[in-house]
Write an enzyme that holds these catalytic residues in place. Structure first.
Site, PDB file in Angstrom:
ATOM      1  N   ASP A 439      -8.680   9.847  17.813  1.00 30.50           N
ATOM      2  CA  ASP A 439      -8.553  11.165  18.431  1.00 30.50           C
ATOM      3  C   ASP A 439      -9.487  12.113  17.674  1.00 30.50           C
ATOM      4  O   ASP A 439      -9.965  11.791  16.584  1.00 30.50           O
ATOM      5  CB  ASP A 439      -7.088  11.616  18.318  1.00 30.50           C
ATOM      6  CG  ASP A 439      -6.854  12.997  18.894  1.00 30.50           C
ATOM      7  OD1 ASP A 439      -7.449  13.312  19.929  1.00 30.50           O
ATOM      8  OD2 ASP A 439      -6.084  13.762  18.291  1.00 30.50           O
ATOM      9  N   LYS A 440      -9.759  13.284  18.225  1.00 27.50           N
ATOM     10  CA  LYS A 440     -10.636  14.246  17.540  1.00 27.50           C
ATOM     11  C   LYS A 440      -9.826  15.334  16.846  1.00 27.50           C
ATOM     12  O   LYS A 440      -9.802  15.424  15.623  1.00 27.50           O
ATOM     13  CB  LYS A 440     -11.618  14.892  18.530  1.00 27.50           C
ATOM     14  CG  LYS A 440     -12.572  15.892  17.858  1.00 27.50           C
ATOM     15  CD  LYS A 440     -13.506  16.539  18.854  1.00 27.50           C
ATOM     16  CE  LYS A 440     -12.814  17.573  19.716  1.00 27.50           C
ATOM     17  NZ  LYS A 440     -12.394  18.779  18.968  1.00 27.50           N
ATOM     18  N   THR A 739     -11.059  12.019  23.307  1.00 31.81           N
ATOM     19  CA  THR A 739     -10.541  13.380  23.140  1.00 31.81           C
ATOM     20  C   THR A 739     -10.371  14.062  24.491  1.00 31.81           C
ATOM     21  O   THR A 739     -11.032  13.709  25.463  1.00 31.81           O
ATOM     22  CB  THR A 739     -11.500  14.214  22.251  1.00 31.81           C
ATOM     23  OG1 THR A 739     -11.032  15.553  22.184  1.00 31.81           O
ATOM     24  CG2 THR A 739     -12.915  14.214  22.799  1.00 31.81           C
ATOM     25  N   ARG A 821     -12.555  14.762  27.778  1.00 30.31           N
ATOM     26  CA  ARG A 821     -11.663  15.070  28.907  1.00 30.31           C
ATOM     27  C   ARG A 821     -10.797  13.866  29.257  1.00 30.31           C
ATOM     28  O   ARG A 821     -10.621  13.526  30.429  1.00 30.31           O
ATOM     29  CB  ARG A 821     -12.472  15.521  30.137  1.00 30.31           C
ATOM     30  CG  ARG A 821     -13.273  16.796  29.943  1.00 30.31           C
ATOM     31  CD  ARG A 821     -12.386  17.985  29.746  1.00 30.31           C
ATOM     32  NE  ARG A 821     -13.074  19.264  29.812  1.00 30.31           N
ATOM     33  CZ  ARG A 821     -12.607  20.383  29.314  1.00 30.31           C
ATOM     34  NH1 ARG A 821     -11.442  20.389  28.686  1.00 30.31           N
ATOM     35  NH2 ARG A 821     -13.258  21.514  29.408  1.00 30.31           N
TER      36      ARG A 821
END
Length: 1109
Positions: A439-440, A739, A821
């Site tokens: 994940d970011k 992300t 997205r």
């Protein structure tokens, strides 16, 4: 079914039907020329795939029978399990007896078994494994006299020990679960009755009860309570959805007007609530009071509810119970995660089956050499039992103990403090990873927002020019206070001074725009200031009326988003401070110390669908009504008035790695607002399609709004993210960043974090919406070499729908992939794709509730305890506190766990194979008799006290030091090839076992003199010494416990010789002849292996030995 899943399925079906039919048969060409000209092979790919899908006899034999059996069992289970249909309900306040239906009991039950099912249940769970079932069959065969080989305890003791350990462990877990459940179910709560307060257990709470909940710890009782009293309070939901922020909950309006608590029983009111659902972020219901004239109707939403497993952070709540037990949101959302099985366990299981096959073949050969005479079938089974030690029962015990030891070492490592091993069965997976999906926000970045940029269209302010904004705000409010103090402010002379006042007029224009923008940011949010009292623990936020209360240094802000807190902190830094907020108003303090009050008329919270939030406020002094809105540029672009700078500046800020928000406003007249309020209230009362109707009414306001400003907030990188990502990349791990953020921000973070190295090109996958576009874009991407891929979730979905295999094949060749997205469902889908299309192991790492599905889908899930809560870390297999710890977790602990387990597993197998080889040699020499070589305690002692400690001490071995493993991450690449445990290494161990077993047995037979008992003594002693020497041969780094284990085992054997007169001739053991014969056999069995190892290290050393030298 989850609403997201319904939506995804519908979209994909709609899109497929919507495409032109000729595209349905189009394969992915190697080039655009083929796409344009070659039509001959349009139908080849679908036909090939159709052929692959044909299910014949081969498919059935190769594993299709498992799928068919599973489907049948699922079908039968669905038919037998009658689930009660969930329905909407009417709940009368304080009158549980009026409920029309019987609702589930409000009790927690987490036990797997009950008193009667415990033993059968545990036995089933154990014997569904091939290894345990095999030993059960072998042990049971010893009750048949014709099949009996030796003493019963030699077979039943090891099996009984394994089962006893398992049962004790399960029983302890069950007792703990029962005690936890009993403790939770016995918690006392205050129930409001006509006679006053009474105490009752949480398990006795019923739907319709009025419960008083005060500021206490966790609400473990699984109940849902819409508030019916006391205005508002804060709750925390981190145990439910992983979010650590406080959430404001409000009471039903009409019950707040009641003078006393007892009046709740004097009114005739009920709550109509929707049926129990999974979604914890929505609730629809109506509150109706019938005794009034006219009847009072009020709509209920998520803001009126308190779910189970939440914390009341402030205030006291009186609520009516709506759902209990199994129908609460927390229980409905509880799903048992699948048991993860490591690749090493699967490889060992395959080798176990190969050993079983070898055992059967060896038994058949023995019977064949006998000539199939007499009751050969009985002899065959006797040989199978005789060679049963080929498959060691201690294999699983040793491996499970080893895994526990690795987990303990990981948690005790001072270099990675706070690391928790939640799944102890897969530590070896950490040493086999090829794909890391991260994940970011909160994982690579800190989720700590700092305000960096304010853009007004014509002018932009950064961190170094914030003092200009501060002076503009100060002047603006100073002018306002002056104009309000002067009775008649004169503006008449201004036209006469027009020529000279041109510059001041521009300045005044910029100043007023800054003033409007900052005021909008200070008002349009869901932030609440909280004041901790110095005297006691209560908050002063409700009592903060005087100016001195507002100037407290210990003011903190609570909000559902760190972005909002960053914005409000920034307005405080430039002079406009949020000092107080309640349900109906908020107050701002100006630089001059004046407190301005604004009344909140409506608030529209942020949702992931709308991507914006709005608020309608009325200024106390002027009575002006203003609608403020802020949100993502994608959502706001169509709402604000036409402008030529918003899109460009959003792109510029995103390239700097900033998160952008667009702020706008709209002034409303009294008539406009009254009309809107009527329509809005009417929409909120509707039972069907409420959300759609409400959003339609709100959207009627969201037109031609005045664009005020664009804000940029920076999310700082986590500590040591760059060196950690570089370390992982050098280790051969391919990193994919998934992300929900926009493409530009994700690309920027990928560059700044060095996820994509400076020398690499980035291919941004163009947005595609149909098959033809996806085809052309994939062909364009195919021509790129060694470049990172950036793709959006929408384009990814289109590619996977038509060209799944081709897309995954191309993406896997990239050094890095960024998917922006992405929804949580898509994150999990990408993990499944990588597992399905590549034989490599995947790891997912995240810190938020939206990463849980990805973490649970991956072969190895790592959670970070972050700002977004603990949900990800609780759902993960391993929990860490910082992203940088993943380097040591994989390079050091992953490497050691895999190498040690591979060595341990193969050595335990070698221990079984060597004694089976000796048995085979013994039987073949003595006319293929199915008679055991070693009986009774010798067999039990061999696999326990004589060899157990040295063999298990292999879990302390390491080939390279931790510092070296981190300095040369390239060493990790060798692990992913699985060379430490393969059929090649297994065959080497088989050959070693055959050689040593043959030497030990033939040597003993050649050197023995008169009695057979001497053969047993010589060969068994040489066998024990050989095993101890082989452990020493395999150790690469000595530990003091290893030396202790070697001498302890040798001492135990020598000491036990005094009690083994049943098997050994004690007089012969003490003679020099015994000692030299044992020594010669042991040297012949081990010395060649030591010489081979020395020569191999000298002429073909492994990569790690070059470094350590």
């Amino acid at each position: 079914m989850h609403p997201y899943l319904n939506m995804l399925f519908f979209l994909s079906r709609y899109s497929l039907e919507d495409e032109p039919s000729n595209l349905d048969e189009m394969p992915l060409m190697m080039s655009e020329e083929g796409f344009e000209n070659d039509e001959s092979d349009y139908h080849t790919l679908p036909r090939a795939r159709a052929n692959q899908r044909q299910r014949g006899l081969g498919w059935l034999l190769m594993g299709g029978w498992k799928i068919l059996c599973g489907s049948c069992c699922d079908c039968l289970a669905r038919m037998c399990r009658r689930t009660k249909e969930l329905k909407a309900r009417t709940v009368w306040l304080g009158h549980p007896e009026k409920c029309e239906e019987k609702y589930p009991k409000n009790a927690i039950k987490n036990q797997k078994y009950n008193f009667f099912t415990f033993v059968p249940g545990v036995l089933y769970q154990q014997f569904k494994f091939f290894l345990n079932l095999y030993f059960l069959v072998v042990a049971c065969s010893q009750f048949v006299p014709s099949l009996k080989i030796g003493y019963l305890y030699t077979y039943w003791a090891p099996l009984g020990f394994v089962m006893a350990v398992t049962m004790v462990r399960e029983a302890v877990d069950e007792v703990r679960r029962y005690q936890r459940d009993k403790e939770m179910n016995s918690q006392l709560y205050s129930k409001l009755t006509v006679r006053g307060k009474v105490q009752l257990k949480s398990s006795d709470i019923q739907v319709g009860d009025l419960i008083i909940v005060e500021k206490v710890g966790l609400l473990y009782i699984p109940t849902v309570k819409p508030f019916v009293f006391l205005g508002s309070c804060f709750i925390r939901t981190d145990q439910l959805d992983g979010e650590t922020d406080w959430k404001l909950k409000v009471a039903v309006v009409c019950t707040q007007r009641l003078p006393a608590l007892g009046d709740l029983f004097s009114i005739n009111a009920y709550v109509y609530a929707q049926k129990p659902q999974l979604d914890i972020h929505s609730f629809e219901g109506n509150f109706t009071r019938e005794d009034g004239d006219p009847q009072i109707h009020e709509s209920l939403s998520i803001d009126h509810t308190l779910w189970a497993s939440t914390i009341v952070a402030s205030g006291t709540v009186i609520g009516v119970v709506i759902y209990t037990g199994k129908e609460t949101r927390s229980v409905l959302n509880t799903s048992s995660p699948k048991n993860k099985v490591g690749l090493l366990d699967l490889e060992l299981n395959r080798l176990t089956k190969a050993l079983f096959l070898a055992q059967v073949v060896l038994s058949i050969v023995m019977v064949a050499l006998q000539g199939f005479v007499g009751p050969w079938f009985r002899n065959l089974f006797r040989f199978i039992v005789l060679f049963s030690y080929i498959i060691p029962i201690s294999l699983r015990v040793n491996l499970d103990m080893g895994k526990s030891a690795y987990g303990w070492m990981i948690m005790k490592d001072e270099n990675i403090p706070g690391t928790v091993v939640r799944t102890s069965t897969i530590p070896e997976e950490l040493g086999r990873l090829v794909y890391l999906l991260t994940d970011k926000t909160g994982t690579l970045t800190q989720n700590e927002m700092i305000f960096k940029r304010l853009h007004l269209g014509t002018v932009s302010y950064g961190t170094d020019t914030m003092d200009e904004i501060q002076s503009h705000i100060g002047q603006s409010y100073a002018q306002q206070s002056n104009s309000s103090n002067s009775s008649s402010p004169s503006r008449k002379p201004q036209p006469a001074q027009a020529p000279k006042a041109a510059a001041p007029k521009v300045r005044r224009s910029v100043s007023s725009r800054i003033h409007e923008a900052v005021k909008a940011i200070a008002l349009c949010h869901n932030v609440t200031p909280v004041y901790e009292s110095r005297a006691n623990g209560e908050t002063e936020s409700t009592a903060a009326e005087a100016d001195q209360d507002f100037s407290d240094d210990n003011r903190t802000y609570q909000a559902s988003s760190p972005d909002e807190v960053a914005l409000v902190r920034w307005t405080e830094s430039v002079g406009l401070t949020l000092v107080n907020r309640d349900l109906t108003s908020l107050q701002l303090k100006t630089p001059a110390g004046q407190v301005l009050t604004y009344y909140i008329l409506q608030i529209f919270p942020f949702t992931s669908e709308s991507k914006r939030m709005g608020i309608i406020i009325r200024e106390e002094t002027t009575g002006d009504i203003t609608f403020y809105m802020k949100g993502a540029d994608v959502a706001m672009a169509s709402i604000v008035q036409y402008n030529d700078w918003l899109e460009e500046e959003c792109g510029n800020m995103a390239r700097e790695g900033l998160r952008t928000l667009v702020v706008a406003k709209k002034s409303l007249s009294e008539e406009q607002y009254t009309d809107f309020e009527n329509r809005y209230n009417q929409a909120k009362l509707s039972i069907h399609d409420r959300a759609l109707k409400v959003s339609a009414v709100v959207e009627s306001l969201e037109r031609e709004m005045e664009l005020l400003c664009l804000t940029g907030v920076e999310d700082q990188l986590q500590a040591d993210v760059r060196p950690t990502l570089e370390l992982l990349r050098n280790a051969g791990i391919k990193i994919w960043m998934l992300t929900g953020d926009k493409l530009e921000t994700a690309t920027c973070i990928a560059k700044s974090s060095h996820l994509v190295s400076r020398s690499q090109d980035i291919h941004v996958f163009r947005s595609v919406s149909n098959r033809g576009e996806a085809h052309l874009e994939l062909n364009a991407f195919r021509r790129k070499h060694d470049c990172a891929l950036v793709i959006s979730g929408d384009s990814l979905e289109v590619c996977l729908r038509y060209y799944e295999h081709e897309f995954v094949e191309l993406a896997c060749q990239c050094p890095a992939v960024v998917c922006c997205r992405c929804s949580p469902t898509q994150k999990a889908q990408i993990v499944h794709l990588l597992k399905q299309h590549t034989a490599n192991r995947t790891c997912a790492i995240g810190d938020g509730g939206n990463d849980v599905s990805m973490i649970q889908a991956a072969d190895c899930g790592i959670g970070i305890e972050g700002k977004e809560g603990k949900q990800a870390s609780l759902a993960a297999d391993f929990s860490i506190t910082q992203f940088k710890h993943i380097g040591r977790l994989l390079m050091v602990h992953g490497r050691n766990s895999y190498k040690r387990s591979a060595a341990l597993g193969q050595f335990v197998m070698h221990r079984g194979m060597i004694i089976s080889t000796m048995q085979a040699v013994f039987s073949s020499i003595f006319y293929f008799a199915s008679v055991p070589l070693y009986q009774g305690f010798l067999m039990v002692g061999y696999s326990t006290i004589y060899t157990m400690f040295p063999v298990f001490s292999l879990v302390l071995d390491q080939d390279v030091k931790p510092e070296m493993a981190l300095l040369y991450p390239e060493l990790y690449k060798d692990l992913t090839k699985g060379r430490s445990l393969s059929f090649k290494t297994f065959l080497i161990w088989v050959l070693i076992s055959i050689y040593q077993g043959g030497i030990l047995m033939y040597g003993a037979l050649v050197l023995f003199e008169s009695e057979f008992v001497h053969v047993v003594a010589i060969s068994f002693t040489a066998l024990i010494l050989t095993e101890l020497l082989m452990v020493a041969l395999n150790i690469r780094t000595w530990h003091w416990l290893m030396v202790l284990a070697e001498f302890l085992s040798l001492g135990c054997y020598i000491a036990s010789l005094a009690f083994l007169n049943e098997y050994f001739d004690l007089g012969f053991i003490t003679t020099p002849a015994f000692l030299w014969k044992v020594s010669v056999i042991t040297v012949v069995s081990c010395l060649p292996l030591y010489i081979i190892k020395y020569l191999k290290r000298k002429f073909s050393p492994p990569s790690y030995s070059k470094l350590s030298s």
